[in-house]
Design an enzyme around this catalytic site. Structure first.
Site, PDB file in Angstrom:
ATOM      1  N   GLU A 105       0.858  -1.192   0.000  1.00  0.00           N
ATOM      2  CA  GLU A 105       0.000   0.000   0.000  1.00  0.00           C
ATOM      3  C   GLU A 105       0.887   1.232   0.000  1.00  0.00           C
ATOM      4  O   GLU A 105       1.878   1.295   0.731  1.00  0.00           O
ATOM      5  CB  GLU A 105      -0.899   0.080   1.254  1.00  0.00           C
ATOM      6  CG  GLU A 105      -1.985  -0.958   1.372  1.00  0.00           C
ATOM      7  CD  GLU A 105      -2.792  -0.776   2.660  1.00  0.00           C
ATOM      8  OE1 GLU A 105      -2.636   0.269   3.341  1.00  0.00           O
ATOM      9  OE2 GLU A 105      -3.581  -1.681   2.986  1.00  0.00           O
ATOM     10  N   LYS A 139     -15.191   4.676   6.288  1.00  0.00           N
ATOM     11  CA  LYS A 139     -14.053   4.608   7.213  1.00  0.00           C
ATOM     12  C   LYS A 139     -14.002   5.858   8.094  1.00  0.00           C
ATOM     13  O   LYS A 139     -14.579   6.897   7.758  1.00  0.00           O
ATOM     14  CB  LYS A 139     -12.734   4.487   6.429  1.00  0.00           C
ATOM     15  CG  LYS A 139     -12.483   3.131   5.805  1.00  0.00           C
ATOM     16  CD  LYS A 139     -11.104   3.114   5.153  1.00  0.00           C
ATOM     17  CE  LYS A 139     -10.688   1.726   4.739  1.00  0.00           C
ATOM     18  NZ  LYS A 139      -9.314   1.726   4.173  1.00  0.00           N
ATOM     19  N   GLU A 172     -13.404   5.561   0.318  1.00  0.00           N
ATOM     20  CA  GLU A 172     -14.162   4.655   1.187  1.00  0.00           C
ATOM     21  C   GLU A 172     -14.769   5.477   2.321  1.00  0.00           C
ATOM     22  O   GLU A 172     -14.162   5.652   3.380  1.00  0.00           O
ATOM     23  CB  GLU A 172     -13.259   3.542   1.715  1.00  0.00           C
ATOM     24  CG  GLU A 172     -12.732   2.630   0.613  1.00  0.00           C
ATOM     25  CD  GLU A 172     -11.827   1.537   1.134  1.00  0.00           C
ATOM     26  OE1 GLU A 172     -12.305   0.413   1.342  1.00  0.00           O
ATOM     27  OE2 GLU A 172     -10.631   1.817   1.346  1.00  0.00           O
ATOM     28  N   GLU A 208      -9.039   8.967   6.326  1.00  0.00           N
ATOM     29  CA  GLU A 208      -9.094   7.597   5.811  1.00  0.00           C
ATOM     30  C   GLU A 208     -10.101   7.441   4.670  1.00  0.00           C
ATOM     31  O   GLU A 208     -10.120   6.429   3.986  1.00  0.00           O
ATOM     32  CB  GLU A 208      -9.472   6.626   6.940  1.00  0.00           C
ATOM     33  CG  GLU A 208      -8.410   6.449   8.008  1.00  0.00           C
ATOM     34  CD  GLU A 208      -7.284   5.532   7.584  1.00  0.00           C
ATOM     35  OE1 GLU A 208      -7.277   5.082   6.413  1.00  0.00           O
ATOM     36  OE2 GLU A 208      -6.393   5.266   8.404  1.00  0.00           O
TER      37      GLU A 208
END
Length: 341
Positions: free
Chosen positions: A265, A317, A314, A322
């Site tokens: 990542e 999150k 996302e 995040e």
């Protein structure tokens, strides 16, 4: 090369073929092909078959998913996209406690999906020593390895760690694993060495910059005009290289000097925190794609297999920073231009 050697090569076509293959392997950059992490904690979220089509359209040749999502695995069949498939933390205890459960997991989520190119099975993501999952990580890796081997599947088994597992990372050559991580990681490192599998590491210069804005932004964004950090024979022009080489230094101190690292990542958010913007994310991601073709000061000339986080935002999150790592919107339009070549 002397005259005798020249004659041998000239009269041995097979030697010439072998030599050309060796030379080609030295310049092989396939290990540096870029992958993209496909997280699914967003709402709305696109159909997995559309996502796979988007990967192919943008020439993204590798994907990471964080659990064995059946729709995604089905969509990947015949796509030729290589996959990192995670075993979620929530499954570790069950798999560690029973070889039968490990066999079933591999059969249901890997062997059943013929036509999917599984590259690695990643057992647990960023397991911390304080977590209950820590005591099950290594036995789960062993059981998954046995299940894969007995199924006749040549898939490498690993786990992914965070940069927080290391300490004394400045300068990079001082890097070592934190004392509290040693008991967790030492058997893992020995296992990876014995299987010649890579260690997966999530590397985020953004988090270092977010926590310490004394770090020059250009140094975090891999800009070529960033200041240089000297470390003995090595010079560092960006934080990504410094982070990665500090993990290599830590591995050397723990008997893992032979291991390769896959950056599982890395990315930069577009909003939600210090230093976040579309422009910074665009700069980081595009610089990263080009930079990893060339290795680090400790591993010069060796392309770094790297997975960008992430394909989509996302919004389920927390905290806010995040939520906004995606390169694409849920409607699959790009947030910013990325050159994946």
């Amino acid at each position: 090369m002397n005259m005798t050697e020249s004659r041998i090569l000239a009269t041995s076509p097979m030697l010439l073929i072998l030599l050309s293959l060796v030379i080609a392997s030295l310049f092989d950059t396939t290990a540096g092909q870029i992958g993209v992490c496909y997280g699914m904690l967003g709402d709305p979220k696109p159909n997995p078959s559309d996502v796979v089509a988007l990967y192919k359209q943008r020439n993204i040749q590798r994907m990471r998913i964080y659990d064995p999502n059946p729709e995604t695995l089905t969509a990947l069949r015949g796509s030729n996209i290589e996959l990192i498939l995670d075993v979620p933390k929530s499954d570790l205890q069950r798999i560690a406690s029973s070889q039968t459960e490990a066999d079933k997991w591999v059969n249901d989520n890997v062997k059943s999906y013929d036509g999917v190119r599984f590259r690695y099975i990643n057992v647990g993501n960023e397991v911390k020593p304080s977590e209950q999952a820590a005591r099950f990580l290594f036995p789960a890796m062993q059981n998954i390895q046995k299940a894969v081997s007995e199924a006749g599947l040549g898939i490498k088994i690993s786990t992914s760690i965070e940069m927080g597992a290391t300490v004394d990372t400045y300068p990079p050559s001082r890097g070592r694993f934190k004392d509290e991580y040693i008991n967790l990681l030492q058997p893992v490192i020995d296992f990876l060495v014995s299987k010649q599998s890579p260690l997966l590491v999530n590397i985020y210069p953004y988090f270092s910059y977010m926590l310490d804005t004394n770090i020059p932004l250009d140094y975090a964004l891999l800009k070529p005009n960033a200041p240089v950090v000297s470390d003995g024979p090595y010079s560092y022009k960006n934080l990504f290289d410094a982070n990665l080489d500090s993990v290599y230094a830590a591995l050397e101190k723990s008997g893992g000097g032979s291991l390769e690292i896959v950056v599982s990542e890395s990315g930069w958010p577009t909003e939600g925190g210090t230093g976040t913007s579309v422009e910074n994310a665009k700069t980081y991601v595009n610089n990263l794609i080009q930079h990893v073709k060339n290795g680090t000061p400790r591993k010069p000339g060796k392309a770094i297999e790297t997975y960008i986080f992430a394909m989509f935002d996302e919004n389920q999150k927390t905290p806010d920073y995040e939520k906004f790592w995606g390169m694409f919107l849920p409607n699959q339009q790009p947030k910013y231009d990325v050159n994946f070549d």
